[in-house]
Design a protein around this motif. Sequence first.
Motif, PDB file in Angstrom:
ATOM      1  N   HIS A 123       0.743  -1.277  -0.154  1.00 49.08           N
ATOM      2  CA  HIS A 123      -0.071   0.055   0.060  1.00 49.08           C
ATOM      3  C   HIS A 123       0.714   1.475  -0.156  1.00 49.08           C
ATOM      4  N   LEU A 124       2.188   0.966  -0.118  1.00 52.15           N
ATOM      5  CA  LEU A 124       3.179   2.243   0.070  1.00 52.15           C
ATOM      6  C   LEU A 124       4.066   1.974  -1.510  1.00 52.15           C
ATOM      7  N   SER A 125       4.225   3.521  -1.920  1.00 50.70           N
ATOM      8  CA  SER A 125       4.961   3.273  -3.203  1.00 50.70           C
ATOM      9  C   SER A 125       5.713   4.644  -3.407  1.00 50.70           C
ATOM     10  N   ASP A 126       7.003   4.648  -3.872  1.00 49.45           N
ATOM     11  CA  ASP A 126       7.909   5.678  -4.227  1.00 49.45           C
ATOM     12  C   ASP A 126       7.067   6.426  -5.143  1.00 49.45           C
ATOM     13  N   VAL A 127       7.245   7.765  -5.363  1.00 49.74           N
ATOM     14  CA  VAL A 127       6.800   8.501  -6.460  1.00 49.74           C
ATOM     15  C   VAL A 127       7.924   8.826  -7.131  1.00 49.74           C
ATOM     16  N   ARG A 128       8.124   8.584  -8.396  1.00 47.99           N
ATOM     17  CA  ARG A 128       9.524   8.940  -9.144  1.00 47.99           C
ATOM     18  C   ARG A 128       9.094   9.687 -10.365  1.00 47.99           C
ATOM     19  N   PRO A 129       8.975  10.786 -10.200  1.00 46.11           N
ATOM     20  CA  PRO A 129       8.665  11.462 -11.598  1.00 46.11           C
ATOM     21  C   PRO A 129       9.869  11.462 -12.655  1.00 46.11           C
ATOM     22  N   ARG A 130       9.527  11.178 -13.978  1.00 42.80           N
ATOM     23  CA  ARG A 130      10.619  11.114 -15.048  1.00 42.80           C
ATOM     24  C   ARG A 130      11.075  12.527 -15.200  1.00 42.80           C
ATOM     25  N   THR A 131      10.774  13.589 -14.596  1.00 45.51           N
ATOM     26  CA  THR A 131      11.147  14.990 -15.191  1.00 45.51           C
ATOM     27  C   THR A 131      12.065  15.338 -13.773  1.00 45.51           C
ATOM     28  N   LEU A 132      12.461  14.590 -12.892  1.00 45.67           N
ATOM     29  CA  LEU A 132      13.338  15.018 -11.853  1.00 45.67           C
ATOM     30  C   LEU A 132      14.640  13.912 -11.993  1.00 45.67           C
ATOM     31  N   PRO A 133      15.784  14.376 -11.541  1.00 40.18           N
ATOM     32  CA  PRO A 133      16.961  13.466 -11.501  1.00 40.18           C
ATOM     33  C   PRO A 133      16.533  12.267 -10.550  1.00 40.18           C
ATOM     34  N   LYS A 134      17.154  11.280 -10.704  1.00 46.54           N
ATOM     35  CA  LYS A 134      16.969   9.939  -9.857  1.00 46.54           C
ATOM     36  C   LYS A 134      17.528  10.189  -8.444  1.00 46.54           C
ATOM     37  N   PRO A 135      16.756  10.008  -7.655  1.00 47.61           N
ATOM     38  CA  PRO A 135      17.101  10.415  -6.124  1.00 47.61           C
ATOM     39  C   PRO A 135      18.203   9.628  -5.692  1.00 47.61           C
ATOM     40  N   LYS A 136      19.079   9.962  -4.945  1.00 48.76           N
ATOM     41  CA  LYS A 136      20.299   9.411  -4.122  1.00 48.76           C
ATOM     42  C   LYS A 136      19.982   9.458  -2.762  1.00 48.76           C
ATOM     43  N   GLY A 137      19.555   8.208  -2.403  1.00 45.61           N
ATOM     44  CA  GLY A 137      19.282   8.225  -0.790  1.00 45.61           C
ATOM     45  C   GLY A 137      18.152   8.761  -0.278  1.00 45.61           C
ATOM     46  N   PHE A 138      17.060   9.013  -0.994  1.00 48.44           N
ATOM     47  CA  PHE A 138      15.874   9.675  -0.438  1.00 48.44           C
ATOM     48  C   PHE A 138      14.830   9.268  -1.527  1.00 48.44           C
ATOM     49  N   SER A 139      13.596   9.862  -1.172  1.00 46.35           N
ATOM     50  CA  SER A 139      12.612   9.665  -2.292  1.00 46.35           C
ATOM     51  C   SER A 139      11.856  10.983  -2.421  1.00 46.35           C
ATOM     52  N   TYR A 140      11.312  11.265  -3.685  1.00 43.23           N
ATOM     53  CA  TYR A 140      10.632  12.578  -3.920  1.00 43.23           C
ATOM     54  C   TYR A 140       9.415  12.488  -3.351  1.00 43.23           C
ATOM     55  N   GLY A 141       8.794  11.323  -3.039  1.00 35.48           N
ATOM     56  CA  GLY A 141       7.632  11.273  -2.393  1.00 35.48           C
ATOM     57  C   GLY A 141       7.190   9.994  -2.183  1.00 35.48           C
ATOM     58  N   MET A 142       6.103   9.647  -1.427  1.00 39.15           N
ATOM     59  CA  MET A 142       5.703   8.488  -1.016  1.00 39.15           C
ATOM     60  C   MET A 142       4.090   8.473  -1.118  1.00 39.15           C
ATOM     61  N   GLU A 143       3.544   7.450  -1.881  1.00 43.71           N
ATOM     62  CA  GLU A 143       2.150   7.546  -2.280  1.00 43.71           C
ATOM     63  C   GLU A 143       1.660   6.181  -1.232  1.00 43.71           C
ATOM     64  N   VAL A 144       0.628   6.491  -0.380  1.00 42.70           N
ATOM     65  CA  VAL A 144      -0.385   5.609   0.300  1.00 42.70           C
ATOM     66  C   VAL A 144      -1.466   5.259  -0.563  1.00 42.70           C
ATOM     67  N   LYS A 145      -1.413   4.116  -0.930  1.00 44.98           N
ATOM     68  CA  LYS A 145      -2.332   3.584  -2.229  1.00 44.98           C
ATOM     69  C   LYS A 145      -3.667   3.488  -1.463  1.00 44.98           C
ATOM     70  N   ARG A 146      -4.054   3.364  -0.232  1.00 50.38           N
ATOM     71  CA  ARG A 146      -5.148   3.247   0.208  1.00 50.38           C
ATOM     72  C   ARG A 146      -5.424   4.590   0.900  1.00 50.38           C
ATOM     73  N   GLY A 147      -6.642   5.359   0.598  1.00 49.52           N
ATOM     74  CA  GLY A 147      -6.860   6.479   1.383  1.00 49.52           C
ATOM     75  C   GLY A 147      -6.419   7.505   0.354  1.00 49.52           C
ATOM     76  N   ARG A 148      -5.600   7.435  -0.567  1.00 45.33           N
ATOM     77  CA  ARG A 148      -4.821   8.596  -1.429  1.00 45.33           C
ATOM     78  C   ARG A 148      -4.180   9.758  -0.636  1.00 45.33           C
ATOM     79  N   ILE A 149      -3.514   9.337   0.282  1.00 46.30           N
ATOM     80  CA  ILE A 149      -2.706  10.407   0.866  1.00 46.30           C
ATOM     81  C   ILE A 149      -1.319  10.210   0.170  1.00 46.30           C
ATOM     82  N   ILE A 150      -0.692  11.396  -0.168  1.00 41.20           N
ATOM     83  CA  ILE A 150       0.694  11.362  -0.786  1.00 41.20           C
ATOM     84  C   ILE A 150       1.524  12.377   0.330  1.00 41.20           C
TER      85      ILE A 150
END
Length: 112
Positions: free
Chosen positions: A4-31
């Motif tokens: 129910h958790l997923s990294d958000v990895r936009p193609r328009t931003l550089p690949k993150p190094k040691g962090f995530s740009y965002g986390m999506e909670v797939k149930r309840g739609r909280i990002i």
Amino acid sequence: MKDHLSDVRPRTLPKPKGFSYGMEVKRGRIIFVAGQVAVNAEGAIVGRGDLVAQFRQTCANLQAVITAAGGDMTDFAKLTIYVLDVADYKKRLGGAASARSTASISASTSLP
């Protein structure tokens, strides 16, 4: 990672190094969006010394993350903004009303 958790990895931003740009909670739609700074897709700082250019790039990065997760800029419920000079920020960008916190940070803090 749980299903129910997923990294958000936009193609328009550089690949993150040691962090995530965002986390999506797939149930309840909280990002949860990680802190964003004024860097472009190549990882270069945008608008060094130009508050407005930096703010625009940071907003573009926020938009990239929220769009990659299936949302849009109106889906943000809360923003926390860190600036070197709160007075300059308020003079240039502080007129909009939103749920936000603005705090001054040390000039010794560096961007990636």
